[in-house]
Design a protein around this motif. Sequence first.
Motif, mmCIF file in Angstrom:
data_model
loop_
_atom_site.group_PDB
_atom_site.id
_atom_site.type_symbol
_atom_site.label_atom_id
_atom_site.label_comp_id
_atom_site.label_asym_id
_atom_site.label_seq_id
_atom_site.Cartn_x
_atom_site.Cartn_y
_atom_site.Cartn_z
ATOM 1 N N LYS A 1 0.831 -1.211 0.000
ATOM 2 C CA LYS A 1 0.000 0.000 0.000
ATOM 3 C C LYS A 1 0.864 1.259 0.000
ATOM 4 C CE LYS A 1 -4.328 -1.872 1.659
ATOM 5 N NZ LYS A 1 -5.262 -1.248 0.742
ATOM 6 N N LYS A 2 1.970 1.256 0.751
ATOM 7 C CA LYS A 2 2.886 2.407 0.737
ATOM 8 C C LYS A 2 3.538 2.556 -0.634
ATOM 9 C CE LYS A 2 4.381 3.333 5.390
ATOM 10 N NZ LYS A 2 5.575 3.485 6.231
ATOM 11 N N ALA A 3 3.929 1.435 -1.242
ATOM 12 C CA ALA A 3 4.520 1.480 -2.575
ATOM 13 C C ALA A 3 3.511 2.013 -3.586
ATOM 14 C CB ALA A 3 5.006 0.088 -2.993
ATOM 15 N N THR A 4 2.265 1.596 -3.442
ATOM 16 C CA THR A 4 1.199 2.065 -4.331
ATOM 17 C C THR A 4 1.034 3.573 -4.197
ATOM 18 O OG1 THR A 4 0.098 -0.079 -4.186
ATOM 19 C CG2 THR A 4 -1.246 1.785 -4.926
ATOM 20 N N GLU A 5 0.992 4.054 -2.974
ATOM 21 C CA GLU A 5 0.862 5.495 -2.741
ATOM 22 C C GLU A 5 2.055 6.259 -3.314
ATOM 23 O OE1 GLU A 5 0.463 8.632 0.980
ATOM 24 O OE2 GLU A 5 0.193 6.500 1.344
ATOM 25 N N ALA A 6 3.265 5.733 -3.126
ATOM 26 C CA ALA A 6 4.466 6.378 -3.665
ATOM 27 C C ALA A 6 4.423 6.428 -5.190
ATOM 28 C CB ALA A 6 5.710 5.645 -3.186
ATOM 29 N N ALA A 7 3.969 5.353 -5.817
ATOM 30 C CA ALA A 7 3.871 5.318 -7.282
ATOM 31 C C ALA A 7 2.855 6.345 -7.774
ATOM 32 C CB ALA A 7 3.499 3.918 -7.760
ATOM 33 N N LEU B 1 -2.401 -6.811 -10.485
ATOM 34 C CA LEU B 1 -1.146 -6.786 -11.223
ATOM 35 C C LEU B 1 -1.200 -5.898 -12.468
ATOM 36 C CD1 LEU B 1 1.736 -7.796 -11.498
ATOM 37 C CD2 LEU B 1 0.846 -9.804 -12.674
ATOM 38 N N ASP B 2 -2.259 -6.005 -13.268
ATOM 39 C CA ASP B 2 -2.319 -5.204 -14.494
ATOM 40 C C ASP B 2 -2.369 -3.715 -14.176
ATOM 41 O OD1 ASP B 2 -5.027 -5.677 -13.546
ATOM 42 O OD2 ASP B 2 -5.744 -4.850 -15.443
ATOM 43 N N VAL B 3 -3.085 -3.337 -13.130
ATOM 44 C CA VAL B 3 -3.167 -1.929 -12.733
ATOM 45 C C VAL B 3 -1.822 -1.481 -12.159
ATOM 46 C CG1 VAL B 3 -4.353 -0.241 -11.264
ATOM 47 C CG2 VAL B 3 -5.657 -2.074 -12.377
ATOM 48 N N ALA B 4 -1.171 -2.349 -11.390
ATOM 49 C CA ALA B 4 0.142 -2.019 -10.831
ATOM 50 C C ALA B 4 1.151 -1.732 -11.940
ATOM 51 C CB ALA B 4 0.642 -3.156 -9.943
ATOM 52 N N ILE B 5 1.110 -2.514 -12.993
ATOM 53 C CA ILE B 5 2.018 -2.298 -14.122
ATOM 54 C C ILE B 5 1.722 -0.961 -14.783
ATOM 55 C CG2 ILE B 5 2.616 -3.113 -16.453
ATOM 56 C CD1 ILE B 5 2.322 -5.993 -15.285
ATOM 57 N N GLU B 6 0.452 -0.654 -14.980
ATOM 58 C CA GLU B 6 0.085 0.634 -15.594
ATOM 59 C C GLU B 6 0.501 1.805 -14.701
ATOM 60 O OE1 GLU B 6 -3.808 -0.787 -18.155
ATOM 61 O OE2 GLU B 6 -4.071 -0.279 -16.037
ATOM 62 N N VAL B 7 0.324 1.658 -13.406
ATOM 63 C CA VAL B 7 0.711 2.725 -12.475
ATOM 64 C C VAL B 7 2.228 2.894 -12.483
ATOM 65 C CG1 VAL B 7 0.774 3.436 -10.046
ATOM 66 C CG2 VAL B 7 -1.330 2.474 -11.009
ATOM 67 N N ASP B 8 2.962 1.793 -12.427
ATOM 68 C CA ASP B 8 4.423 1.876 -12.460
ATOM 69 C C ASP B 8 4.911 2.505 -13.762
ATOM 70 O OD1 ASP B 8 4.827 0.891 -9.919
ATOM 71 O OD2 ASP B 8 5.473 -1.106 -10.561
ATOM 72 N N ARG B 9 4.270 2.187 -14.874
ATOM 73 C CA ARG B 9 4.639 2.828 -16.149
ATOM 74 C C ARG B 9 4.399 4.322 -16.081
ATOM 75 N NH1 ARG B 9 2.197 -1.680 -20.264
ATOM 76 N NH2 ARG B 9 4.056 -2.986 -20.324
ATOM 77 N N ALA B 10 3.265 4.723 -15.527
ATOM 78 C CA ALA B 10 2.956 6.143 -15.393
ATOM 79 C C ALA B 10 3.948 6.831 -14.454
ATOM 80 C CB ALA B 10 1.522 6.333 -14.882
ATOM 81 N N ALA B 11 4.406 6.102 -13.439
ATOM 82 C CA ALA B 11 5.364 6.646 -12.477
ATOM 83 C C ALA B 11 6.779 6.714 -13.058
ATOM 84 C CB ALA B 11 5.373 5.803 -11.211
ATOM 85 N N GLY B 12 7.012 5.945 -14.119
ATOM 86 C CA GLY B 12 8.340 5.927 -14.724
ATOM 87 C C GLY B 12 9.329 5.067 -13.954
ATOM 88 N N SER B 13 8.815 4.268 -13.040
ATOM 89 C CA SER B 13 9.667 3.422 -12.213
ATOM 90 C C SER B 13 8.824 2.279 -11.651
ATOM 91 C CB SER B 13 10.242 4.260 -11.070
ATOM 92 O OG SER B 13 11.057 3.493 -10.235
ATOM 93 N N VAL C 1 7.889 0.916 -8.956
ATOM 94 C CA VAL C 1 7.798 1.049 -7.498
ATOM 95 C C VAL C 1 7.008 -0.102 -6.887
ATOM 96 C CG1 VAL C 1 7.028 2.538 -5.612
ATOM 97 C CG2 VAL C 1 7.969 3.559 -7.687
ATOM 98 N N ILE C 2 5.818 -0.353 -7.412
ATOM 99 C CA ILE C 2 4.947 -1.388 -6.847
ATOM 100 C C ILE C 2 5.502 -2.778 -7.137
ATOM 101 C CG2 ILE C 2 2.607 -2.333 -6.806
ATOM 102 C CD1 ILE C 2 1.692 0.487 -7.863
ATOM 103 N N ILE C 3 5.882 -3.017 -8.371
ATOM 104 C CA ILE C 3 6.399 -4.331 -8.753
ATOM 105 C C ILE C 3 7.688 -4.638 -7.991
ATOM 106 C CG2 ILE C 3 7.233 -5.742 -10.692
ATOM 107 C CD1 ILE C 3 4.161 -5.101 -10.673
ATOM 108 N N THR C 4 8.509 -3.621 -7.739
ATOM 109 C CA THR C 4 9.726 -3.816 -6.944
ATOM 110 C C THR C 4 9.379 -4.260 -5.527
ATOM 111 O OG1 THR C 4 11.016 -2.237 -8.241
ATOM 112 C CG2 THR C 4 11.785 -2.684 -5.999
ATOM 113 N N ALA C 5 8.371 -3.639 -4.942
ATOM 114 C CA ALA C 5 7.958 -4.019 -3.586
ATOM 115 C C ALA C 5 7.504 -5.474 -3.557
ATOM 116 C CB ALA C 5 6.853 -3.091 -3.084
ATOM 117 N N TYR C 6 6.718 -5.881 -4.542
ATOM 118 C CA TYR C 6 6.288 -7.278 -4.611
ATOM 119 C C TYR C 6 7.499 -8.205 -4.781
ATOM 120 C CZ TYR C 6 1.186 -6.661 -4.933
ATOM 121 O OH TYR C 6 -0.126 -6.407 -4.666
ATOM 122 N N ALA C 7 8.413 -7.850 -5.687
ATOM 123 C CA ALA C 7 9.587 -8.696 -5.932
ATOM 124 C C ALA C 7 10.422 -8.846 -4.665
ATOM 125 C CB ALA C 7 10.433 -8.107 -7.061
ATOM 126 N N GLU C 8 10.617 -7.756 -3.941
ATOM 127 C CA GLU C 8 11.408 -7.805 -2.716
ATOM 128 C C GLU C 8 10.746 -8.679 -1.655
ATOM 129 O OE1 GLU C 8 12.189 -3.704 -1.738
ATOM 130 O OE2 GLU C 8 13.775 -3.573 -3.247
#
Length: 157
Positions: free
Chosen positions: A14-20, A58-70, A72-79
Amino acid sequence: MIRGISGEEVRTIKKATEAAYRLAGGVSVVATRTRASISQLSKYASTNPENGETLIPLDVAIEVDRAAGSPVIITAYAEMLGFQLVVATPDEQSDEGPVSEGDAHSIARKAMSLAEEIFAALEDGKVDAMERRSIVEKCYRLKRAVGRLVKRIGGEP
């Protein structure tokens, strides 16, 4: 039902989502780039008890991360899984060609974005792990942009 994701991991996502969202320009900007509405996007980042189990798909997280240019969310999940993301291809921006006003604007935007992230992180007097990650990511973005510019004007990065 027993979940395999802990409460701490849910809060991390949730914090990663907010940061993205912040990196992408806010929830209203993100809503124009995803299938999710502003209210649904807000629930994905909300730590209120009624939204505690609502995580970003997941699909929304990818779109958000693309919009963020980084990522952020997918990295949090991977970690959470013990993995680290690495860039598969170099930046699309070229290290060749003449220097332009666009280069100056790009560097200025990245520097201002970094400064704003630092100011925001310091507001509560404590820089948390997600804020540190975001600050470091923005430092790297600025460093890459400056390195490309130095190469283009004939210097050594």
